[in-house]
Design a protein around this motif. Sequence first.
Motif, PDB file in Angstrom:
ATOM      1  N   LYS A  85       3.322   1.242  25.824  1.00  0.00           N
ATOM      2  CA  LYS A  85       2.087   1.491  25.088  1.00  0.00           C
ATOM      3  C   LYS A  85       1.082   0.347  25.192  1.00  0.00           C
ATOM      4  O   LYS A  85      -0.007   0.423  24.653  1.00  0.00           O
ATOM      5  CB  LYS A  85       2.412   1.721  23.601  1.00  0.00           C
ATOM      6  N   LEU A 124      -9.271   5.470  30.206  1.00  0.00           N
ATOM      7  CA  LEU A 124      -7.915   5.977  29.988  1.00  0.00           C
ATOM      8  C   LEU A 124      -7.997   7.483  29.763  1.00  0.00           C
ATOM      9  O   LEU A 124      -8.842   7.952  28.991  1.00  0.00           O
ATOM     10  CB  LEU A 124      -7.284   5.344  28.742  1.00  0.00           C
ATOM     11  N   SER A 162      -5.199  10.768  29.019  1.00  0.00           N
ATOM     12  CA  SER A 162      -3.789  11.142  28.865  1.00  0.00           C
ATOM     13  C   SER A 162      -3.416  12.164  29.938  1.00  0.00           C
ATOM     14  O   SER A 162      -4.285  12.829  30.517  1.00  0.00           O
ATOM     15  CB  SER A 162      -3.543  11.729  27.478  1.00  0.00           C
ATOM     16  N   VAL A 164      -4.852   5.307  34.028  1.00  0.00           N
ATOM     17  CA  VAL A 164      -5.772   4.205  33.725  1.00  0.00           C
ATOM     18  C   VAL A 164      -6.540   3.893  35.002  1.00  0.00           C
ATOM     19  O   VAL A 164      -5.932   3.684  36.056  1.00  0.00           O
ATOM     20  CB  VAL A 164      -5.001   2.935  33.275  1.00  0.00           C
ATOM     21  N   THR A 203      -0.225   8.228  30.692  1.00  0.00           N
ATOM     22  CA  THR A 203      -1.671   7.972  30.717  1.00  0.00           C
ATOM     23  C   THR A 203      -2.107   7.541  32.107  1.00  0.00           C
ATOM     24  O   THR A 203      -1.380   6.804  32.785  1.00  0.00           O
ATOM     25  CB  THR A 203      -2.012   6.841  29.720  1.00  0.00           C
ATOM     26  N   TRP A 235       6.311   2.596  34.174  1.00  0.00           N
ATOM     27  CA  TRP A 235       5.403   1.558  33.678  1.00  0.00           C
ATOM     28  C   TRP A 235       5.957   0.159  33.925  1.00  0.00           C
ATOM     29  O   TRP A 235       5.217  -0.788  34.170  1.00  0.00           O
ATOM     30  CB  TRP A 235       5.080   1.749  32.187  1.00  0.00           C
ATOM     31  N   MET A 264      -0.878  -2.425  27.708  1.00  0.00           N
ATOM     32  CA  MET A 264      -1.199  -2.865  29.065  1.00  0.00           C
ATOM     33  C   MET A 264      -1.772  -4.274  29.016  1.00  0.00           C
ATOM     34  O   MET A 264      -2.505  -4.624  28.089  1.00  0.00           O
ATOM     35  CB  MET A 264      -2.224  -1.903  29.654  1.00  0.00           C
ATOM     36  N   LEU A 282      -2.750   1.157  24.491  1.00  0.00           N
ATOM     37  CA  LEU A 282      -3.377   2.277  25.211  1.00  0.00           C
ATOM     38  C   LEU A 282      -4.118   3.240  24.292  1.00  0.00           C
ATOM     39  O   LEU A 282      -5.242   3.633  24.577  1.00  0.00           O
ATOM     40  CB  LEU A 282      -2.329   3.055  26.005  1.00  0.00           C
ATOM     41  N   TRP A 283      -3.479   3.601  23.176  1.00  0.00           N
ATOM     42  CA  TRP A 283      -4.125   4.591  22.303  1.00  0.00           C
ATOM     43  C   TRP A 283      -4.314   4.065  20.893  1.00  0.00           C
ATOM     44  O   TRP A 283      -4.256   4.818  19.924  1.00  0.00           O
ATOM     45  CB  TRP A 283      -3.353   5.912  22.320  1.00  0.00           C
TER      46      TRP A 283
END
Lengths: 409, 270
Positions: free
Chosen positions: A379, A341, A343, A298, A296, A320, A381, A407-408
């Motif tokens: 996943k 965000l 993808s 950001v 992703t 990450w 943040m 994130l999602w």
Amino acid sequence: MAPKILGIDISDNGTRLMYYGSEEGFSFPTLIGRKKDIEEWSIGEQAYAAALSGNTVITDKLYSLLKNDVTTTLGHTTYRSIDIFTIFLEYIIRESIEKSGGDFPEIIVACIPKIEKDVVEKLYDCFTALGYLKENTKIISRPESFIYYTLSQTKEIYKNQVGLFYLSDISLSYYELKINRTSSSMTIYAEGRDLDEAFNLDILNTPSGTKLADKVMSSVAAKYLDKKLFSSVMLTGKGFDKIDWGENFIKLICNRRKAFVDADLFAKGASYRGLDLASEKNLFPYKIICDGRLDTNVFVNVEGKDKEWAYFLANAGEAWYENEKNLRLIPDNKKGIDISLISADNKKKRNVFLPLDFMPQRPIKTWRINLKTSFKDEKTMLFHMQDAGFGEIYPSSEKEEIIEVGLWE
Amino acid sequence: MGISLCSMEEGETVFPIEELGIQIYSMEELNFIIYEHPMLVMDGFIKDSLVRFIEQFSQPMALHIEKLRKDKAASEEILLYILRNSLLYNKVEVARYKARLTSIKNLSNDEYLKAKADYMFELGKYGKAIEYYNKILKVRAEEKTNRKFLAMIYHNMASSYANMFLNEEASYFYTKAYALSKDETILKKIYYSMILSGNRKEEDMTHFLSGIKEESLKAWNEEYDMATVEVSKIQRLSDIENALDMDRIKRHKYFTQILTQLKETYRSIV
């Protein structure tokens, strides 16, 4: 002179070392022996022999011990798992040097089954304790190592998808690599999963056992390879040291594909990553999405001099667990920060609003915020916001807030 | 305007702003001061120390300002240049600021001095405010025209003195303001400043009160008494009363501290 590069594959099933450019690697069980009465250590066969003689205690599954932060008492001394693992690394590297000759490595890349931030930090600490510079070491996941290994082969190997089976004692995993090509770039995706069909390799010692193993692996191959286009299938792990037991399985995977075995696949992939680390140029100028790498982008839209641009807090393809950004901003207008965000494949988009309710009452133009971003896991943040104050005009209130964003979710 | 990115670093060289009693450390703070305090920055703000301050963040900007100074550009041009190159203010905001500067430039000399004096008053810099009011009076005190404007000047001077606890002077200038404007609200201020003045002559008070209606005087006294009661509730007063019960050493230390604070506060307003 080119630096010496070492790739290491670490797991409880065994640890393999491969120097870049070498033909042969080194394999060690992930265990260590310590004499009962004095602090003398041994690894591999030497440890087994010493244990049999009765004067040595063996500790195995060192990787799990490291992950779980378990302390161990050997003799009358209690050791932290990180200390034992450091000794283990020291001994296996030294033995590999003694057998191969030459200098100690300058660049080390270690790959592990799955990236967990605290495990990565512990491994960095282990290498630092051994005198290796942090900027010359890297910890990657097995899927990432698989990517580097594949990209280091000829292009026909990865013309289409690439499959990988890893078979070790009571451990069977499948990895899949695919490439998304556009006119200007290439994005490589890889993911792996542990399969329930794992079996004890001892069954390969009997005819009925080998038949069963062949049947299981054929079924697994059919499940994951059917109806997809693969250019190649790779095999690695102790279970494939000999493949005469898997006649049907081999027929299946070789059907209109290239297939090959490489016991040192993950360690080699790590060494190729090490080559990239050592190089001034980017030898693999592709976006890599796999365990340990973000899928992703950001960013936050910022303005200045009547222009607007995206300031990236995280980029798809970045590790990450190494991502940390510190910035200072003034939000103006809104009492919050809009985070965007997207993808890596541009299929998913989302906006997240971080409210600044913790900020004290004062003109918004003086709302200077220190924003620190990092990842808790791939996943999640973390946004750590703090009132930076506005000099002596408005001293900082010291107020802060930490917001976790899935994130999602 | 959306989100603006700021530098994480502060400058090694600070820029002091005496009138505000602060030092500034970053370009955002400088831009904010320029935008929010046009009366402060229009005169004498663009100087060598400011250029040295800016230089640590942007050499090109500092060089351009030096060039403008050499070419004798007006300070407004330099101020607008700084704001246009800031990340804090957009085109619309800078245009608004430009309009404010223009309206200040279009003031007559007296109006400008009054605006400057009033600005100092708002900042609590009463001594500076009186300086500017005096500049106006040097020229205009003897004129008979624009009595309303003169009355405002005398009134604001009186208020400045009152805020510095110089009640005799406050009383004097309130009286001059009343003489020109005949504004009855000023009479109350004269009365209070006379009460608070330690040096008043009783015949002056008697003369003043002879012209005041009884009901007005009663209302003023009631208001004064209420204010006295409110003041007595202030925490600092009860702290001072409690301090009187402390032992000698602690009491001395406490009052030394209080006096130092009061002196610092007073110096900042003069």
